[in-house]
Structure formats: structure tokens, C-alpha cells
Design a protein around this motif. Sequence first.
Motif, PDB file in Angstrom:
ATOM      1  N   LEU A   1       0.756  -1.333  -0.117  1.00 40.33           N
ATOM      2  CA  LEU A   1       0.076   0.144  -0.094  1.00 40.33           C
ATOM      3  C   LEU A   1       0.867   1.246   0.032  1.00 40.33           C
ATOM      4  O   LEU A   1       0.555   2.226  -0.531  1.00 40.33           O
ATOM      5  CB  LEU A   1      -0.863   0.050   1.237  1.00 40.33           C
ATOM      6  CG  LEU A   1      -1.731   1.067   1.310  1.00 40.33           C
ATOM      7  CD1 LEU A   1      -2.743   1.422   0.148  1.00 40.33           C
ATOM      8  CD2 LEU A   1      -2.770   0.915   2.631  1.00 40.33           C
TER       9      LEU A   1
ATOM     10  N   PRO B   1      -5.351   4.522  -1.185  1.00 41.36           N
ATOM     11  CA  PRO B   1      -4.176   5.312  -1.478  1.00 41.36           C
ATOM     12  C   PRO B   1      -4.149   6.787  -1.885  1.00 41.36           C
ATOM     13  O   PRO B   1      -3.352   7.480  -1.510  1.00 41.36           O
ATOM     14  CB  PRO B   1      -3.493   4.532  -2.512  1.00 41.36           C
ATOM     15  CG  PRO B   1      -4.272   3.675  -3.465  1.00 41.36           C
ATOM     16  CD  PRO B   1      -5.472   3.381  -2.221  1.00 41.36           C
TER      17      PRO B   1
ATOM     18  N   SER C   1      -7.277  -1.597   6.547  1.00 43.00           N
ATOM     19  CA  SER C   1      -7.116  -2.029   5.121  1.00 43.00           C
ATOM     20  C   SER C   1      -8.261  -2.010   4.255  1.00 43.00           C
ATOM     21  O   SER C   1      -9.459  -1.758   4.663  1.00 43.00           O
ATOM     22  CB  SER C   1      -6.267  -3.484   5.062  1.00 43.00           C
ATOM     23  OG  SER C   1      -7.633  -4.366   5.071  1.00 43.00           O
TER      24      SER C   1
ATOM     25  N   THR D   1      -1.370  -4.853  -1.250  1.00 49.65           N
ATOM     26  CA  THR D   1      -1.862  -3.329  -1.391  1.00 49.65           C
ATOM     27  C   THR D   1      -3.451  -3.408  -0.661  1.00 49.65           C
ATOM     28  O   THR D   1      -3.958  -2.158  -0.066  1.00 49.65           O
ATOM     29  CB  THR D   1      -1.962  -2.674  -2.648  1.00 49.65           C
ATOM     30  OG1 THR D   1      -2.961  -3.472  -3.513  1.00 49.65           O
ATOM     31  CG2 THR D   1      -0.507  -2.699  -3.323  1.00 49.65           C
TER      32      THR D   1
ATOM     33  N   ALA E   1      -4.111   1.269   5.991  1.00 55.49           N
ATOM     34  CA  ALA E   1      -4.058   2.742   5.837  1.00 55.49           C
ATOM     35  C   ALA E   1      -3.291   3.419   7.042  1.00 55.49           C
ATOM     36  O   ALA E   1      -3.524   3.053   8.249  1.00 55.49           O
ATOM     37  CB  ALA E   1      -5.150   3.442   5.495  1.00 55.49           C
TER      38      ALA E   1
END
Length: 231
Positions: free
Chosen positions: A49, A79, A107, A160, A165
Amino acid sequence: MTRFVLVAGAWLGAWAWDEVAAELRAAGHEAYPLTLTGLAEKRDVPAGLETHVQDIVDEVERLDLREVVLVGHSYAGVPVGQAAERIGERLGRVVLVDANVPVDGESFLAGWPSDFVREAIAAHDGFWPCPDPAEFAGQGLTDDQVARLVAGATAHPGATLTEPAVLSRPFGELPGTYIKCLLDGEEPWGAAAELLKSERWNLVDLDTGHWPMFSRPRELAGILAASTKGT
């Protein structure tokens, strides 16, 4: 004139924005579609990520963009949201297109039944495989649009999707627009619904499915251009 950086969701690269970018440019704007690491022409490259966040930050800085509107579709909302925070005064606005909203410590896979995604990633060498054409049914796409989408899609780097985050402040403090594609559910849910409680965010509905850059590119470009009036 507004400068847009356009980031598509899982499996897609810059190519997915071809029609939208053409519409924006015809209206006098600058449009910079971006392919994230591991996708499309950058396929098969492992990425986490943080890699994707840095891809976006690097593009904004490379082009020396100011008052930039960052546009994130679907997965790319995660992102893009983090990059929006990091570019500081360069940011004009965030626009999320039927997108996942970044939440600190969570996530992309958090908040919805996603065990099947984790299983698919584990079974395909760390990549989320592309969906088959049946996955795009009921989303306002023609057969030709589905064929184009499937032909261009590439497996998505799994890390990712599973990594959390990182945000230093509430995402709702940034100015933004959320575009809800109605064929994919009539109401924003989860973190998106919470985000829209912020006075700095507004909601726009688009009567199409989850991939409006294919099904309604002109209308999507018009909404993007109109969103800049709130910057």
C-alpha cells in the motif's frame, strides 16, 4: 482550468481513464491518469500500500502540480486519500468515485465480507486475479465495454489490499466529493457514510454502475469538472 490526477481501482491502469481524460482536456483541464505499481504496463511487480501512496505523491511532485484534484476510483480511494494528506498545500480537492475510504489502521479489505479475496490472493502468488466477465453484469456496461475492461485488466498486488492505511488526522478534514454509482448500491455505506457527515464533503449520485469511466465517461468527466467549484 483544473489539474486532475486520475487513479483507477483494482486490476486497472491509466488506460481506464482514456475517455474521461479526453473529455476533461476538451473542456480545458489538465488530466494525468496514473498507473500504480504492479498493474497494466507495470504489471507483475510486487507492491504494498505504501508503494501506491508514494506513486501518487511522486507523480504530483514530478509534475509540480498545485491545487490538484486527486481522483480515486474503488480501491484507489485508499492510497489516494493517504496521498492527499501527504501533499499538503498542493491539494485542491479529493474526489472518490464509488471508492473505499481510507481509515487509519484499517485495510481495503476491512469492513466488508472479504475472506474470499484473501483466499484468492493466497492461491495466486500474492496477487488478486482478474474477475471473469460475469462479475461485471448489472453494472450498466455494454458487452464491448466489458470486453475492453477484461482485456486490459491485470492481476492486482495483494499486499496493497491487506496492509493498513496510515493517516495522521481525520480524513473528513480534507475537502472532497464522493460520487456514488447507484447500480452498485443506492447509499454510501461504512466509512463512506461516516465521511459524508463532514461539512467539507458533498455527495453526487451517478446513475450507472461501479465502472463509470467505461459506462458513463462524459457524465463522469462533467461531475469531476463541476466538483472543482467546491475547492
